[in-house]
Design an enzyme around this catalytic site. Structure first.
Site, PDB file in Angstrom:
ATOM      1  N   ARG A  70       0.845  -1.200   0.000  1.00  0.00           N
ATOM      2  CA  ARG A  70       0.000   0.000   0.000  1.00  0.00           C
ATOM      3  C   ARG A  70       0.878   1.246   0.000  1.00  0.00           C
ATOM      4  O   ARG A  70       0.588   2.235  -0.657  1.00  0.00           O
ATOM      5  CB  ARG A  70      -0.952   0.009   1.205  1.00  0.00           C
ATOM      6  CG  ARG A  70      -1.712   1.335   1.340  1.00  0.00           C
ATOM      7  CD  ARG A  70      -2.898   1.270   2.282  1.00  0.00           C
ATOM      8  NE  ARG A  70      -2.664   0.547   3.492  1.00  0.00           N
ATOM      9  CZ  ARG A  70      -1.997   1.011   4.560  1.00  0.00           C
ATOM     10  NH1 ARG A  70      -1.484   2.241   4.536  1.00  0.00           N
ATOM     11  NH2 ARG A  70      -1.845   0.269   5.635  1.00  0.00           N
TER      12      ARG A  70
ATOM     13  N   TYR B 105     -16.000  17.566 -15.972  1.00  0.00           N
ATOM     14  CA  TYR B 105     -16.363  16.159 -16.090  1.00  0.00           C
ATOM     15  C   TYR B 105     -17.368  15.787 -14.997  1.00  0.00           C
ATOM     16  O   TYR B 105     -17.221  16.172 -13.839  1.00  0.00           O
ATOM     17  CB  TYR B 105     -15.100  15.297 -15.997  1.00  0.00           C
ATOM     18  CG  TYR B 105     -15.366  13.837 -15.755  1.00  0.00           C
ATOM     19  CD1 TYR B 105     -16.190  13.107 -16.616  1.00  0.00           C
ATOM     20  CD2 TYR B 105     -14.813  13.174 -14.665  1.00  0.00           C
ATOM     21  CE1 TYR B 105     -16.456  11.764 -16.393  1.00  0.00           C
ATOM     22  CE2 TYR B 105     -15.056  11.829 -14.436  1.00  0.00           C
ATOM     23  CZ  TYR B 105     -15.883  11.136 -15.299  1.00  0.00           C
ATOM     24  OH  TYR B 105     -16.148   9.810 -15.072  1.00  0.00           O
TER      25      TYR B 105
ATOM     26  N   ASP C 247      -6.284  19.053 -14.732  1.00  0.00           N
ATOM     27  CA  ASP C 247      -6.634  17.746 -15.275  1.00  0.00           C
ATOM     28  C   ASP C 247      -6.151  17.717 -16.716  1.00  0.00           C
ATOM     29  O   ASP C 247      -6.715  18.377 -17.591  1.00  0.00           O
ATOM     30  CB  ASP C 247      -8.157  17.542 -15.183  1.00  0.00           C
ATOM     31  CG  ASP C 247      -8.600  16.174 -15.680  1.00  0.00           C
ATOM     32  OD1 ASP C 247      -7.863  15.539 -16.454  1.00  0.00           O
ATOM     33  OD2 ASP C 247      -9.722  15.755 -15.323  1.00  0.00           O
TER      34      ASP C 247
ATOM     35  N   LYS D 240      -7.272   6.489 -19.619  1.00  0.00           N
ATOM     36  CA  LYS D 240      -7.552   6.981 -20.955  1.00  0.00           C
ATOM     37  C   LYS D 240      -6.311   6.876 -21.846  1.00  0.00           C
ATOM     38  O   LYS D 240      -5.864   5.777 -22.155  1.00  0.00           O
ATOM     39  CB  LYS D 240      -8.091   8.409 -20.898  1.00  0.00           C
ATOM     40  CG  LYS D 240      -9.168   8.682 -19.846  1.00  0.00           C
ATOM     41  CD  LYS D 240     -10.318   7.705 -19.837  1.00  0.00           C
ATOM     42  CE  LYS D 240     -11.539   8.176 -19.074  1.00  0.00           C
ATOM     43  NZ  LYS D 240     -11.482   8.107 -17.613  1.00  0.00           N
TER      44      LYS D 240
END
Length: 384
Positions: A51, A103, A175, A200
């Site tokens: 982690r 978004y 972004d 993406k």
């Protein structure tokens, strides 16, 4: 020549990377382990629990940092987990100013989750810098920018916004999912944080869900690493490996995305059944000069509205397409089509959506890297 001095195409393949220390593997191995043996308490080799850090994830984080000309990178289980980490830099009563064309997933996280904890979100077109500066209050701590915006393809002048944030001692987060570092590098334009839905274009093959952040400032990086480790929204080693593999072809894919995008935007612009096409490469686009200044090319994302503005007609078109797959997401090698009002932006109230141009008839294309003649033929049959 050091790896920091490489040009972008070479960085995509080699940036931040080195052969594996154990056996010299050229590709980073998939360290599918949760924990690491320690000969003495605290005597680990940089990794103690996955982690906190994992060698495959570290390789991805180094690659993203290299592409953005950053000093530090962080990889997460999704783009939303990356945004979530940025918001956790804030405290109750803090304010965030966001691009108004946002978004739907970001809007949902901001308004549906973080607003409950006392963080206030306000929206701005970020075109007039004096107007933007007038919105800043003593509680404003962060500006959140999408450019190009999703799905209206508005372009925000990152350099101009950064002058406002620096004058007011604010953080600027960008972004960069639509543009990718191939087209623009926000840190070089004054941003403090760059965020990617690496699902993406960075991954590029529609087979992973991954998010990433990149920063230059060490203090800010340590805050984000602390949040990443504490909240645990990390990506696994397999997804890290696949995203790394995708990055190695980012430059050649983006070149084709841009070429195909330009051809399709011009085709749609001249089609008698199309009313409006949103693509920043048109000289009549209101932010064309800004796009030309801060981007290498104009990308493969296009939105358009068919004549008549009918929801029914838009649905008919997206259902008739054959090569363009009707699906959520974007940025893969295959072309996708979406209907923002009912898909990616369905979580935004209709009134808010339409105020920003996301009408019921709007269609969004993620133009892939197929033969562009086939893509145009597919659009032609669906429009007629």
């Amino acid at each position: 020549m050091g790896k920091k001095e490489l040009k972008f195409n070479s960085k995509a393949i080699h940036g931040g990377q080195r052969p594996d220390a154990a056996y010299g593997a050229v590709m980073p191995p998939i360290y599918q382990t949760s924990t690491y043996a320690q000969p003495t308490p605290g005597g680990h080799k940089g990794y103690e629990y996955s982690r906190g850090a994992n060698p495959t994830r570290t390789a991805l984080e180094n690659a993203v940092a290299s592409l953005e000309n950053a000093n530090f990178g962080m990889a997460f289980g999704s783009g939303m987990a990356a945004i979530d980490a940025v918001m956790k830099l804030l405290s109750p009563e803090d304010e965030v100013i966001c691009t108004s064309d946002l978004y739907g997933g970001s809007y949902r996280l901001f308004k549906g989750v973080f607003e409950k904890f006392g963080i206030k979100f306000r929206f701005s077109e970020m075109v007039d810098m004096d107007e933007l500066a007038s919105q800043i209050t003593d509680n404003t701590k962060l500006l959140w920018v999408e450019t190009p915006t999703n799905p209206m393809m508005n372009i925000i002048d990152i350099e101009a916004v950064s002058k406002v944030t620096k004058a007011n001692n604010l953080l600027l987060a960008v972004d960069n999912t639509f543009a990718t570092p191939y087209l623009q590098r926000p840190l070089e334009l004054g941003a403090d944080i760059v965020m990617h839905s690496a699902t993406k274009y960075l991954g590029g093959h529609s087979d992973v869900i991954v998010g990433a952040l990149a920063v230059k400032d060490e203090k800010l990086a340590q805050q984000l690493y602390f949040i990443q480790k504490s909240s645990g929204g990390i990506c696994g080693p397999m997804d890290s490996f696949l995203t790394l593999r995708g990055i190695k072809t980012l430059h050649v894919r983006m070149q084709r995305h841009c070429e195909n995008g330009e051809s399709i935007a011009k085709y749609l612009e001249n089609h008698h059944k199309i009313d409006t096409v949103y693509w920043p490469g048109f000289q009549h686009h209101p932010s064309y000069e800004v796009a030309k200044k801060q981007m290498k090319d104009f990308g493969g994302m296009i939105s358009f509205v068919p004549k008549g503005g009918s929801y029914k007609n838009a649905i008919k078109i997206v259902e008739k397409l054959e090569i363009f797959t009707l699906a959520e997401s974007l940025g893969g090698v295959e072309s996708l089509v979406g209907h923002p009002a009912s898909m990616s932006h369905g979580s935004i109230p209709k009134e808010e959506r339409e105020k920003n141009g996301v009408v019921d008839a709007l269609i969004r294309l993620s133009v892939g890297i197929e033969d562009v003649e086939d893509l145009i033929a597919d659009l032609e049959q669906a429009l007629n």
